[in-house]
Motif scaffolding. Structure first.
Motif, PDB file in Angstrom:
ATOM      1  N   ALA A 129       0.831  -1.206   0.000  1.00  0.00           N
ATOM      2  CA  ALA A 129       0.000   0.000   0.000  1.00  0.00           C
ATOM      3  C   ALA A 129       0.865   1.255   0.000  1.00  0.00           C
ATOM      4  CB  ALA A 129      -0.924  -0.006   1.220  1.00  0.00           C
ATOM      5  N   SER A 130       1.883   1.285   0.826  1.00  0.00           N
ATOM      6  CA  SER A 130       2.744   2.471   0.918  1.00  0.00           C
ATOM      7  C   SER A 130       3.522   2.685  -0.372  1.00  0.00           C
ATOM      8  CB  SER A 130       3.711   2.317   2.097  1.00  0.00           C
ATOM      9  OG  SER A 130       3.005   2.149   3.300  1.00  0.00           O
ATOM     10  N   ILE A 131       4.007   1.595  -0.969  1.00  0.00           N
ATOM     11  CA  ILE A 131       4.770   1.705  -2.207  1.00  0.00           C
ATOM     12  C   ILE A 131       3.877   2.163  -3.356  1.00  0.00           C
ATOM     13  CG2 ILE A 131       6.004   0.376  -3.955  1.00  0.00           C
ATOM     14  CD1 ILE A 131       7.710   0.897  -1.544  1.00  0.00           C
ATOM     15  N   ILE A 132       2.688   1.552  -3.468  1.00  0.00           N
ATOM     16  CA  ILE A 132       1.787   1.892  -4.574  1.00  0.00           C
ATOM     17  C   ILE A 132       1.307   3.334  -4.467  1.00  0.00           C
ATOM     18  CG2 ILE A 132      -0.541   1.486  -5.495  1.00  0.00           C
ATOM     19  CD1 ILE A 132      -0.084  -1.458  -5.176  1.00  0.00           C
ATOM     20  N   VAL A 133       0.789   3.705  -3.313  1.00  0.00           N
ATOM     21  CA  VAL A 133       0.245   5.057  -3.152  1.00  0.00           C
ATOM     22  C   VAL A 133       1.347   6.099  -3.332  1.00  0.00           C
ATOM     23  CG1 VAL A 133      -0.847   6.662  -1.539  1.00  0.00           C
ATOM     24  CG2 VAL A 133      -1.667   4.303  -1.693  1.00  0.00           C
ATOM     25  N   GLY A 134       2.514   5.855  -2.733  1.00  0.00           N
ATOM     26  CA  GLY A 134       3.608   6.808  -2.862  1.00  0.00           C
ATOM     27  C   GLY A 134       4.083   6.967  -4.290  1.00  0.00           C
ATOM     28  N   PHE A 334       9.681   3.067   3.137  1.00  0.00           N
ATOM     29  CA  PHE A 334       9.388   1.634   3.076  1.00  0.00           C
ATOM     30  C   PHE A 334      10.336   0.914   2.127  1.00  0.00           C
ATOM     31  CE2 PHE A 334       5.612   2.671   5.388  1.00  0.00           C
ATOM     32  CZ  PHE A 334       5.268   1.493   6.026  1.00  0.00           C
ATOM     33  N   SER A 335      10.660   1.520   0.991  1.00  0.00           N
ATOM     34  CA  SER A 335      11.563   0.853   0.052  1.00  0.00           C
ATOM     35  C   SER A 335      12.969   0.731   0.625  1.00  0.00           C
ATOM     36  CB  SER A 335      11.603   1.607  -1.282  1.00  0.00           C
ATOM     37  OG  SER A 335      12.116   2.912  -1.116  1.00  0.00           O
ATOM     38  N   TYR A 340      14.123  -5.478   2.810  1.00  0.00           N
ATOM     39  CA  TYR A 340      14.877  -6.695   3.141  1.00  0.00           C
ATOM     40  C   TYR A 340      14.327  -7.421   4.375  1.00  0.00           C
ATOM     41  CZ  TYR A 340      18.096  -5.300  -0.510  1.00  0.00           C
ATOM     42  OH  TYR A 340      18.624  -4.959  -1.732  1.00  0.00           O
ATOM     43  N   PRO A 341      13.918  -6.717   5.426  1.00  0.00           N
ATOM     44  CA  PRO A 341      13.232  -7.435   6.511  1.00  0.00           C
ATOM     45  C   PRO A 341      11.975  -8.158   6.032  1.00  0.00           C
ATOM     46  CG  PRO A 341      13.950  -5.284   7.285  1.00  0.00           C
ATOM     47  CD  PRO A 341      14.199  -5.316   5.809  1.00  0.00           C
ATOM     48  N   LEU A 342      11.233  -7.536   5.107  1.00  0.00           N
ATOM     49  CA  LEU A 342      10.042  -8.174   4.563  1.00  0.00           C
ATOM     50  C   LEU A 342      10.412  -9.428   3.775  1.00  0.00           C
ATOM     51  CD1 LEU A 342       7.024  -8.243   3.837  1.00  0.00           C
ATOM     52  CD2 LEU A 342       7.518  -6.685   1.950  1.00  0.00           C
ATOM     53  N   ARG A 417      13.980  -1.222  -8.920  1.00  0.00           N
ATOM     54  CA  ARG A 417      12.947  -0.409  -9.564  1.00  0.00           C
ATOM     55  C   ARG A 417      11.613  -0.565  -8.827  1.00  0.00           C
ATOM     56  NH1 ARG A 417      16.797  -1.269 -13.076  1.00  0.00           N
ATOM     57  NH2 ARG A 417      17.154   0.161 -14.833  1.00  0.00           N
ATOM     58  N   MET A 418      11.632  -0.278  -7.536  1.00  0.00           N
ATOM     59  CA  MET A 418      10.440  -0.453  -6.728  1.00  0.00           C
ATOM     60  C   MET A 418       9.305   0.461  -7.165  1.00  0.00           C
ATOM     61  SD  MET A 418       9.389  -2.457  -4.345  1.00  0.00           S
ATOM     62  CE  MET A 418      10.857  -3.076  -3.528  1.00  0.00           C
TER      63      MET A 418
END
Length: 447
Positions: A129-134, A334-335, A340-342, A417-418
């Motif tokens: 969610a954070s990656i997409i919205v950002g 988040f990126s 890496y923890p994820l 390329r997140m």
């Protein structure tokens, strides 16, 4: 005057006592994002808790375990010669914990903590969610809609061509056209495990009157190895992009696409406050909850519904410029800090090592590699013909062969390329759903 002052301060720092300057320098040496002394402290504390026979399950301890595990594995990958250029950090962060869990080399108390936290918190979707919205809110409005319309063409072309090539290769290797197509090629492009392998196995079971568990065991290795192949190839394309910069937009899908905030990538944009960043975070969560409601009401995948809502917000100017800037900061956080923890959490709790190894026979391996290479090569060629950056188009197509949302994270991390996550979600979720639906329909007609 400013230069003279800075030089004087540097001289004074060099002449100052060992403490605290040497310590400060050590604090600036990091394992991932973790200062080295803090890394050593966390490692000692984790070992201490394991030795005591009880590892706390609260969120703080879980975050510490994932951070130490994820960044340790990534550092190994980043420091290896040659392979560090093709996504070794993402591969190591995902598959080392998978092997450690399978071999019981990861302490049971640590593994239990990781598995429970990953499954109960479901923080994969907070990340997405954070990656997409950002990334969406920081895109150029005009280029955004053009990119979403264009990406379906290389995706569709890649799916068709890869299906044909993969089936032909498997048939020539003696696997049979039916088995190759339905048990190797289709699972690769079905959208991962939860959205792909499981619905496929349920559908196959119903149509063929066979055990769903047996069928799932047959299709899962193809999903796993297809995703690993895509990670390696995406990392290789990142290396190719550095050698031939005219082939890549470094995360931009087409020419003219720019983020207004890339200049502030390593800091907080001017005028953005902590309150703005907090507001951007809760906005991302709110849009994801909208996606969850869409899934509850209409059965539409939550990340995809959230993606389209975020696009509507961007195109209608429903979000202020300050909030857009803050959303970019959330994306960068988040990126940088969570990826890496994820991946470590995904590897330990959601990536069965034995299923991955099960696909490692030469005929399966060649068929899977041929399918993924064709999928990406077609995306590269078609994307270039559409005036898209061919490497970015190929990487988005690679996500079509990934392990769902977890595969998207690993593939885009390997490719560095997140910001392509919105397009990756279309490739994985929508592309996968179409493949599953058409495949089940075809199987029902062939029965």
């Amino acid at each position: 005057m400013k230069t003279t002052t800075a030089a004087r301060q540097t001289t004074e720092l060099d002449r100052s006592p060992l403490w605290p300057n040497a310590w400060w320098k050590l604090m600036e040496y990091r394992i991932g994002i973790i200062p080295f002394p803090i890394y050593c402290l966390l490692l000692a504390l984790i070992i201490g808790f394991v030795s005591s026979g009880k590892v706390p399950t609260d969120i703080s301890v879980s975050i510490a375990i994932l951070a130490v595990g994820g960044f340790t594995c990534a550092e190994f990958g980043k420091r290896l010669p040659l392979v560090r250029h093709i996504g070794a950090a993402a591969i190591f962060a995902t598959f080392i914990p998978s092997y450690l869990a399978f071999s019981h080399l990861l302490p049971d108390l640590v593994l239990k903590n990781v598995v429970e936290f990953t499954k109960t918190s479901n923080f994969l979707y907070l990340f997405i969610a954070s990656i997409i919205v950002g990334s969406i809110l920081s895109m150029d409005r005009t280029i955004l809609i053009q990119g979403f319309l264009k990406i379906f063409i290389p995706l569709a072309a890649g799916t068709v061509v890869a299906s044909i090539v993969g089936t032909l290769v498997g048939s020539m290797l003696g696997l049979g056209a039916f088995h190759t197509f339905f048990y190797i090629v289709v699972p690769i492009m079905a959208g991962g495990v939860g959205e792909g392998a499981i619905p496929l196995s349920i559908g196959y079971s119903s149509i063929l009157s066979q055990s769903q568990g047996d069928i799932f065991a047959q299709v899962l290795p193809s999903v796993m190895l297809g995703s690993l192949t895509a990670i390696l190839l995406a990392g290789s394309l990142n290396f190719v992009g550095k050698k031939y910069p005219h082939l890549t937009g470094e995360g931009r899908l087409q020419e003219g696409e720019n983020s207004s905030f890339n200049a502030a990538e390593d800091g907080i944009p001017a005028g953005t406050t902590i309150a703005h960043i907090a507001a951007a975070g809760i906005t991302a969560i709110s849009l994801y909850m909208v996606g969850m409601m869409c899934f509850k009401l209409f059965g539409f995948p939550a990340p995809v519904a959230m993606l389209f809502v975020a696009v509507v917000f961007k195109l209608s100017r429903a979000v202020s410029p300050q909030l857009e800037q803050a959303s970019f900061v959330v994306y960068k956080f988040f990126s940088t800090a969570v990826t890496y923890p994820l991946l470590f959490a995904i590897g330990a709790s959601m990536t069965p090592w034995d299923k991955l190894v099960a696909a490692f026979n030469i005929t399966n391996l060649i068929t899977i590699i041929a399918t993924v290479v064709t999928l990406m090569a077609t995306g590269f060629y078609v994307g270039r013909r559409l005036n898209m950056y061919p490497i970015e188009a190929a990487i988005v197509n690679a996500c079509h062969s990934g392990q769902g949302g977890t595969g998207d994270v690993a593939i885009l991390t390997a490719a560095n390329r997140m910001q392509l996550m919105p397009f990756a979600q279309i490739s994985t979720r929508i592309g996968g759903a179409i493949v599953v639906t058409l495949s089940l329909f075809a199987l029902s007609q062939l029965k």
